[in-house]
Write an enzyme that holds these catalytic residues in place. Structure first.
Site, mmCIF file in Angstrom:
data_model
loop_
_atom_site.group_PDB
_atom_site.id
_atom_site.type_symbol
_atom_site.label_atom_id
_atom_site.label_comp_id
_atom_site.label_asym_id
_atom_site.label_seq_id
_atom_site.Cartn_x
_atom_site.Cartn_y
_atom_site.Cartn_z
ATOM 1 N N ASP A 19 0.829 -1.202 0.000
ATOM 2 C CA ASP A 19 0.000 0.000 0.000
ATOM 3 C C ASP A 19 0.873 1.265 0.000
ATOM 4 O O ASP A 19 1.916 1.288 0.663
ATOM 5 C CB ASP A 19 -0.848 -0.043 1.284
ATOM 6 C CG ASP A 19 -1.933 1.000 1.302
ATOM 7 O OD1 ASP A 19 -2.868 0.886 0.490
ATOM 8 O OD2 ASP A 19 -1.863 1.929 2.124
ATOM 9 N N GLU B 284 2.124 -0.236 -4.787
ATOM 10 C CA GLU B 284 1.210 0.836 -5.175
ATOM 11 C C GLU B 284 2.020 2.131 -5.175
ATOM 12 O O GLU B 284 2.399 2.646 -4.132
ATOM 13 C CB GLU B 284 0.041 0.948 -4.199
ATOM 14 C CG GLU B 284 -0.992 1.962 -4.687
ATOM 15 C CD GLU B 284 -1.993 2.383 -3.624
ATOM 16 O OE1 GLU B 284 -3.130 2.713 -3.980
ATOM 17 O OE2 GLU B 284 -1.647 2.411 -2.423
HETATM 18 C C1 NOJ Z 1 -4.324 3.087 -0.773
HETATM 19 C C2 NOJ Z 1 -5.418 2.069 -0.668
HETATM 20 O O1 NOJ Z 1 -5.629 1.488 -1.911
HETATM 21 C C3 NOJ Z 1 -6.627 2.804 -0.135
HETATM 22 O O2 NOJ Z 1 -7.792 2.038 -0.209
HETATM 23 C C4 NOJ Z 1 -6.332 3.231 1.273
HETATM 24 O O3 NOJ Z 1 -7.414 3.988 1.764
HETATM 25 C C5 NOJ Z 1 -5.068 4.100 1.320
HETATM 26 N N1 NOJ Z 1 -3.990 3.543 0.550
HETATM 27 C C6 NOJ Z 1 -4.569 4.248 2.744
HETATM 28 O O4 NOJ Z 1 -4.053 3.035 3.221
#
Ligand code: NOJ
Length: 558
Positions: free
Chosen positions: A204, A271
């Site tokens: 993440d 990500e």
């Molecule tokens: C990215 C995630 O995909 C999202 O759903 C989340 O709210 C944020 N990061 C914070 O962790």
């Protein structure tokens, strides 16, 4: 092209948002036993790897992206035994499983943060990022840094008067990776799940892990809104808060940690946000960083042949072998694919044909395979914490921003999976109250109905996934764009070539018929998204509007 590519370069990934996939106990919330019950469906669909959004113990303020215990399972999703059973059951079916890992932050209710916040002197204080404020009484934030949502990312704690940093929402304080104990502890969390048999981790907001130690202000920029390709915005260039060089070297540390696990090899997908050239840096100069990164530019890909060709070219240039690109058309934060295609099924079939035949790892978001639609829900009814923050904004603005790629109410893309046409669509017991309302079209758009219809989107995905598994050219071949077939520019063609195997993919992005003439007489039509039958290919073929085909050829003479 090396003799045998590792499995994670050839795989196909299906993302499950556990809360919305299948509810086994009628509490209205999807759970791990529910996922286990649906594994045969996923194996039949033909996806090879499952990625589950977080189900660890969490107050669920951000539906699991706020972890309170990295080693536990939230009771609404099941138990640790269920998690272990899930791993086993996935493996029994010859599939792989990827867990989500939030390294950047924890919940503010994580015992580490509770301890850190309790006193300046606590030995966990330095596990998070605490600073004195500016101004006579420290009443102004330490610097101008903005969170990813555009607000001031510093939050003042009443007790100590200091400020802590949160890249996302205030209840998700960032860990301090400059503290070696934190770094080692989080690497141990990673090892723990790999030891349990997990085949990979999705990381993440990996681009935010290290913040600059100078805590200098971010420079001014004229840019208002960030996007997946350009995450700078809210009038600053986030040079001190994202894409820090120390994050890139941490990617290499993680790679070494993960590569220590073999048989089978494991992988990391990060990500990160930016254009393909920027993102490639996360994979390391020697391909020694993250195995894969999301290329979110594909999330905004327009349905136009020229643009698609240009994007494939850009991605191929930025991610040549030994790097592997990814193709992502949807996830739990973004507007659903079908919305971007104005609900057009045949266009969705063409995009699926592209996604599953191009070089790279495709990520399919649950329900995409049946064309689940985006569900507009007024901000005032949003459960998503991002919607709650933006509650007062007018709905037209939310709609506009959603279409531009900034979804303010992420409930809209998280509606429960549509299994059949009955009450609660088979997601939950008939008398249960699902945590989010079912899409009103679930009676029409559902797995049952599409399984019975050979011309459905679901059958198109199944056919493509089966072909991709069998065809070495498609799952491991190099990609060459083909420009010499005399086709209109809005028709995209590429060849996939692996030793002994060649496949030509032709995608008609126009609403007209397009004749296709190939000199090779003994090619075979392996797949058409118009009908799933396999017919011999005799040099001439007429592509229907929005038709995509895969044609096989004998290997060229060496
Ligand atoms: C990215 C995630 O995909 C999202 O759903 C989340 O709210 C944020 N990061 C914070 O962790």
């Amino acid at each position: 092209m090396p003799e045998e590519l590792p499995w994670w370069k050839r795989t196909t990934v299906y993302q499950i948002y556990p809360r919305s996939f299948a509810d086994s106990n009628g509490d209205g919330i999807g759970d791990l036993p529910g996922v286990i019950e649906r594994l045969d469906y996923l194996a039949g669909l033909g996806v090879e790897t499952l990625w589950l959004s977080p189900f660890y113990d969490s107050p669920q303020a951000d539906f699991g992206y706020d972890i309170r215990d990295h080693f536990g399972v939230a009771p609404e999703y099941g138990t640790l035994d269920d998690a272990r059973r899930l791993i086993d059951e996935v493996h029994k079916r010859g599939m792989k499983i990827v867990f989500d890992m939030v390294l950047n932050h924890t919940s503010d209710q994580h015992p580490w943060f509770v301890a850190s916040r309790s006193a300046r002197e606590h030995d966990k204080r330095d596990w998070y990022i605490w600073r004195d404020g500016r101004g006579k009484h420290g009443e102004r934030p330490p610097n101008n840094w903005r969170s990813m949502l555009g607000n001031n990312g510093w939050h003042r704690d009443g007790e100590s008067g200091q400020w802590y940093w949160a890249s996302f929402l205030s209840f998700q304080p960032d860990l301090n990776y400059r503290n070696p104990e934190v770094k080692e502890t989080m690497l141990e969390v990673v090892r723990h799940w790999l030891r349990q048999g997990v085949d990979g981790l999705r990381l993440d907001i990996f681009n935010a892990i290290f913040k600059d130690a100078s805590f200098a202000d971010n420079p001014f920029s004229l840019r208002l809104l960030p996007s997946a390709e350009n995450p700078h915005g809210f009038f600053q260039r986030n040079v001190h808060t994202i894409d820090h060089p120390d994050t890139l070297s941490f990617a290499r540390d993680l790679r070494r940690t993960v590569d220590a696990f073999q048989d089978p090899a494991r992988f990391l997908v990060g990500e990160v946000f930016g254009d393909p050239t920027t993102l490639r840096r996360y994979c390391g100069a020697e391909a020694d960083g993250l195995h894969l990164v999301f290329l979110f530019k594909t999330l905004r890909m327009r349905f136009a042949g020229r643009g698609v060709r240009a994007l494939i070219r850009e991605i191929e240039q930025a991610f040549p072998e030994p790097l592997t690109p990814t193709y992502v058309f949807g996830n739990h934060d973004r507007t659903r694919l079908l919305q971007r295609l104005d609900g057009h099924q045949q266009k969705a079939k063409l995009f699926a044909t592209l996604q599953l035949t191009v070089r790279g790892v495709p990520f399919i978001y649950y329900g995409e395979e049946i064309g689940m639609e985006h569900y507009e829900i007024p901000l005032v009814h949003g459960l998503d914490p991002v919607a709650v923050r933006h509650r007062k904004l007018p709905q037209w603005l939310a709609r506009y921003l959603g279409r531009a790629g900034m979804l303010l109410n992420r409930d809209e893309c998280r509606s429960p999976m549509q299994w059949h046409g009955g009450t609660n669509a088979g997601f939950s017991a008939e008398n249960a109250r699902p945590w989010l309302a079912l899409h009103p079209r679930s009676a029409l758009t559902n797995v049952d109905a599409q399984e019975r219809d050979p011309a459905s989107l679901l059958h198109c995905y199944q056919g493509l996934l089966a072909l991709r598994r069998q065809s070495r050219a498609l799952n491991a071949g190099a990609l060459e764009l083909v420009d010499d077939l005399g086709l209109p520019r809005a028709v995209v063609a590429y060849r996939r070539v692996a030793q002994g195997d060649v496949a030509l993919v032709v995608l008609n992005f126009t609403s007209r018929e397009v004749p296709l003439c190939l000199e090779v007489q003994d090619g075979a039509l392996l797949f058409s998204n118009r009908d799933a039958s396999t017919t011999p290919f005799f040099g001439r073929y007429s592509l229907a509007p929005y038709e995509g085909v895969v044609v096989s050829f004998p290997a060229p003479e060496a």
